[in-house]
Enzyme design. Structure first.
Site, PDB file in Angstrom:
ATOM      1  CB  CYS A 122      39.574  43.984  42.725  1.00 50.89           C
ATOM      2  SG  CYS A 122      40.956  43.482  43.766  1.00 50.89           S
ATOM      3  CB  CYS A 178      39.926  45.362  46.051  1.00 51.80           C
ATOM      4  SG  CYS A 178      41.325  45.717  44.991  1.00 51.80           S
TER       5      CYS A 178
END
Length: 98
Positions: free
Chosen positions: A26, A23
């Site tokens: 993230c 991600c």
């Protein structure tokens, strides 16, 4: 997982970062979470949980998007937000529960 359950009952606030290694947002949150962790030191606990290696836990918590930040105190969710966030905002939110 049992240690997590015991930790969740703590009087110290706990910030949980649900993330995934693939991600992009993230990855941008990792330094933010590190900054928050340095700032709160021993007043709060920071836990990072990879949803891909902890699928059952992610399902149990209803994590549908990452990153998702959850703050827990005495086993109760006090804050939950998905998406990229500022360290200052997370620190302010944690300080409400310290």
């Amino acid at each position: 997982m049992k240690n997590l359950e015991e930790t969740m009952k703590s009087s110290r606030p706990i910030l949980i970062d649900f993330y995934a290694s693939w991600c992009g947002p993230c990855k941008r949150m990792h330094p933010v979470i590190d900054e928050v962790e340095k700032h709160v030191c021993d007043k709060a606990k920071v836990i990072k949980i990879d949803i891909d290696t902890n699928k059952e836990l992610a399902t149990e918590w209803g994590i549908r998007s990452v990153p998702t930040i959850v703050i827990v105190k005495y086993g109760e969710i006090k804050f939950r937000q998905s998406g990229v966030q500022k360290a200052s905002d997370l620190i302010k939110e944690l300080e409400k529960w310290m």
